[in-house]
Write a protein that holds these residues in place. Sequence first.
Motif, mmCIF file in Angstrom:
data_model
loop_
_atom_site.group_PDB
_atom_site.id
_atom_site.type_symbol
_atom_site.label_atom_id
_atom_site.label_comp_id
_atom_site.label_asym_id
_atom_site.label_seq_id
_atom_site.Cartn_x
_atom_site.Cartn_y
_atom_site.Cartn_z
ATOM 1 N N MET A 93 28.047 32.070 45.974
ATOM 2 C CA MET A 93 28.438 33.373 46.503
ATOM 3 C C MET A 93 27.629 34.450 45.789
ATOM 4 O O MET A 93 27.485 34.423 44.571
ATOM 5 C CB MET A 93 29.937 33.577 46.302
ATOM 6 N N SER A 94 27.124 35.417 46.533
ATOM 7 C CA SER A 94 26.260 36.437 45.955
ATOM 8 C C SER A 94 27.020 37.666 45.468
ATOM 9 O O SER A 94 26.442 38.506 44.797
ATOM 10 C CB SER A 94 25.192 36.853 46.970
ATOM 11 N N CYS A 95 28.290 37.817 45.789
ATOM 12 C CA CYS A 95 29.061 38.980 45.359
ATOM 13 C C CYS A 95 29.357 38.877 43.866
ATOM 14 O O CYS A 95 29.985 37.919 43.402
ATOM 15 C CB CYS A 95 30.367 39.075 46.149
ATOM 16 N N ILE A 96 28.914 39.884 43.121
ATOM 17 C CA ILE A 96 29.103 39.864 41.672
ATOM 18 C C ILE A 96 30.583 39.855 41.294
ATOM 19 O O ILE A 96 30.983 39.196 40.329
ATOM 20 C CB ILE A 96 28.345 41.032 40.995
ATOM 21 N N PHE A 97 31.430 40.559 42.062
ATOM 22 C CA PHE A 97 32.853 40.595 41.735
ATOM 23 C C PHE A 97 33.530 39.261 42.051
ATOM 24 O O PHE A 97 34.432 38.839 41.325
ATOM 25 C CB PHE A 97 33.552 41.753 42.440
ATOM 26 N N CYS A 98 33.094 38.583 43.100
ATOM 27 C CA CYS A 98 33.617 37.239 43.378
ATOM 28 C C CYS A 98 33.219 36.279 42.264
ATOM 29 O O CYS A 98 34.017 35.440 41.833
ATOM 30 C CB CYS A 98 33.115 36.743 44.727
ATOM 31 N N GLN A 99 31.989 36.408 41.778
ATOM 32 C CA GLN A 99 31.533 35.557 40.680
ATOM 33 C C GLN A 99 32.356 35.807 39.415
ATOM 34 O O GLN A 99 32.701 34.866 38.694
ATOM 35 C CB GLN A 99 30.054 35.796 40.411
ATOM 36 N N ILE A 100 32.693 37.057 39.145
ATOM 37 C CA ILE A 100 33.548 37.381 37.994
ATOM 38 C C ILE A 100 34.934 36.794 38.213
ATOM 39 O O ILE A 100 35.502 36.162 37.305
ATOM 40 C CB ILE A 100 33.601 38.904 37.767
ATOM 41 N N ASN A 101 35.498 36.975 39.400
ATOM 42 C CA ASN A 101 36.830 36.426 39.697
ATOM 43 C C ASN A 101 36.877 34.911 39.526
ATOM 44 O O ASN A 101 37.889 34.356 39.107
ATOM 45 C CB ASN A 101 37.263 36.793 41.122
ATOM 46 N N GLN A 102 35.778 34.229 39.860
ATOM 47 C CA GLN A 102 35.727 32.770 39.770
ATOM 48 C C GLN A 102 35.351 32.287 38.372
ATOM 49 O O GLN A 102 35.304 31.085 38.123
ATOM 50 C CB GLN A 102 34.736 32.225 40.795
ATOM 51 N N GLY A 103 35.056 33.203 37.455
ATOM 52 C CA GLY A 103 34.691 32.832 36.091
ATOM 53 C C GLY A 103 33.236 32.437 35.936
ATOM 54 O O GLY A 103 32.836 31.952 34.879
ATOM 55 N N ALA A 104 32.425 32.624 36.971
ATOM 56 C CA ALA A 104 31.008 32.260 36.904
ATOM 57 C C ALA A 104 30.189 33.286 36.119
ATOM 58 O O ALA A 104 29.104 32.963 35.636
ATOM 59 C CB ALA A 104 30.437 32.101 38.309
ATOM 60 N N LEU A 105 30.687 34.510 36.016
ATOM 61 C CA LEU A 105 30.044 35.552 35.222
ATOM 62 C C LEU A 105 31.039 36.063 34.190
ATOM 63 O O LEU A 105 32.235 36.169 34.471
ATOM 64 C CB LEU A 105 29.595 36.726 36.106
ATOM 65 N N PRO A 106 30.549 36.395 33.004
ATOM 66 C CA PRO A 106 31.469 36.856 31.956
ATOM 67 C C PRO A 106 31.961 38.272 32.210
ATOM 68 O O PRO A 106 31.263 39.098 32.800
ATOM 69 C CB PRO A 106 30.602 36.804 30.693
ATOM 70 N N ALA A 107 33.180 38.523 31.774
ATOM 71 C CA ALA A 107 33.777 39.859 31.844
ATOM 72 C C ALA A 107 34.924 39.903 30.849
ATOM 73 O O ALA A 107 35.508 38.863 30.515
ATOM 74 C CB ALA A 107 34.283 40.157 33.243
ATOM 75 N N HIS A 108 35.235 41.091 30.376
ATOM 76 C CA HIS A 108 36.373 41.267 29.472
ATOM 77 C C HIS A 108 37.598 41.614 30.317
ATOM 78 O O HIS A 108 37.740 42.728 30.797
ATOM 79 C CB HIS A 108 36.071 42.353 28.443
ATOM 80 N N THR A 109 38.450 40.612 30.494
ATOM 81 C CA THR A 109 39.615 40.754 31.360
ATOM 82 C C THR A 109 40.742 41.463 30.635
ATOM 83 O O THR A 109 41.096 41.115 29.513
ATOM 84 C CB THR A 109 40.087 39.381 31.866
ATOM 85 N N VAL A 110 41.307 42.449 31.310
ATOM 86 C CA VAL A 110 42.431 43.230 30.808
ATOM 87 C C VAL A 110 43.740 42.681 31.365
ATOM 88 O O VAL A 110 44.746 42.595 30.669
ATOM 89 C CB VAL A 110 42.257 44.710 31.240
ATOM 90 N N TYR A 111 43.704 42.291 32.636
ATOM 91 C CA TYR A 111 44.916 41.887 33.348
ATOM 92 C C TYR A 111 44.504 41.025 34.529
ATOM 93 O O TYR A 111 43.441 41.236 35.117
ATOM 94 C CB TYR A 111 45.652 43.143 33.843
ATOM 95 N N GLU A 112 45.384 40.071 34.874
ATOM 96 C CA GLU A 112 45.119 39.248 36.059
ATOM 97 C C GLU A 112 46.434 38.763 36.634
ATOM 98 O O GLU A 112 47.355 38.383 35.894
ATOM 99 C CB GLU A 112 44.222 38.064 35.701
ATOM 100 N N ASP A 113 46.532 38.775 37.951
ATOM 101 C CA ASP A 113 47.662 38.186 38.660
ATOM 102 C C ASP A 113 47.147 37.606 39.978
ATOM 103 O O ASP A 113 45.936 37.490 40.167
ATOM 104 C CB ASP A 113 48.803 39.195 38.851
ATOM 105 N N GLU A 114 48.054 37.275 40.891
ATOM 106 C CA GLU A 114 47.626 36.622 42.137
ATOM 107 C C GLU A 114 46.861 37.559 43.069
ATOM 108 O O GLU A 114 46.173 37.098 43.981
ATOM 109 C CB GLU A 114 48.824 36.012 42.871
ATOM 110 N N HIS A 115 46.955 38.864 42.847
ATOM 111 C CA HIS A 115 46.310 39.828 43.736
ATOM 112 C C HIS A 115 44.994 40.384 43.209
ATOM 113 O O HIS A 115 44.138 40.787 43.997
ATOM 114 C CB HIS A 115 47.245 41.012 44.008
#
Length: 147
Positions: A1-23
């Motif tokens: 998938m080429s969407c950077i935000f989808c890659q972050i959501n899937q854990g393929a790209l690093p990010a500093h997560t503050v919060y996560e839920d089903e939405h």
Amino acid sequence: MSCIFCQINQGALPAHTVYEDEHCRAIVDKFPLSPGHVIILSKSHQGSVDQLEDSELQGIWQAGRKISQAMKRVDSSIKDVHFLINDGPSANQHVPHVHLHVIPRYGWDLGFLPLRFMTRFLNPLNHWGKDASSRDWAAALSNQIAV
């Protein structure tokens, strides 16, 4: 998938997560408009708010409220918060994936905001030394949200 935000959501790209839920997943913005800027990514890949399920849109806004409250508890110098969704290319949406910006405002920063808006993607020093502070900010917010 080429969407950077989808890659972050899937854990393929690093990010500093503050919060996560089903939405949604909230991360520290790599190109902040002000110190502590967080973006909340929808879990589904939708380019417009109109395409989101009502429950997902509500979840994103609820997360935004939790995060803004946590920001003010962590840093008492935060006076107010901007909530911003750029919905579509004409509205300055750079990534075609719904995301809510939660931008802390400090009172002294009004003159700097337009300059940061215009240069945030151009300044090569934007990332220098920010990884540790972004990680610490994400941890502090996560701890306050969990309270």
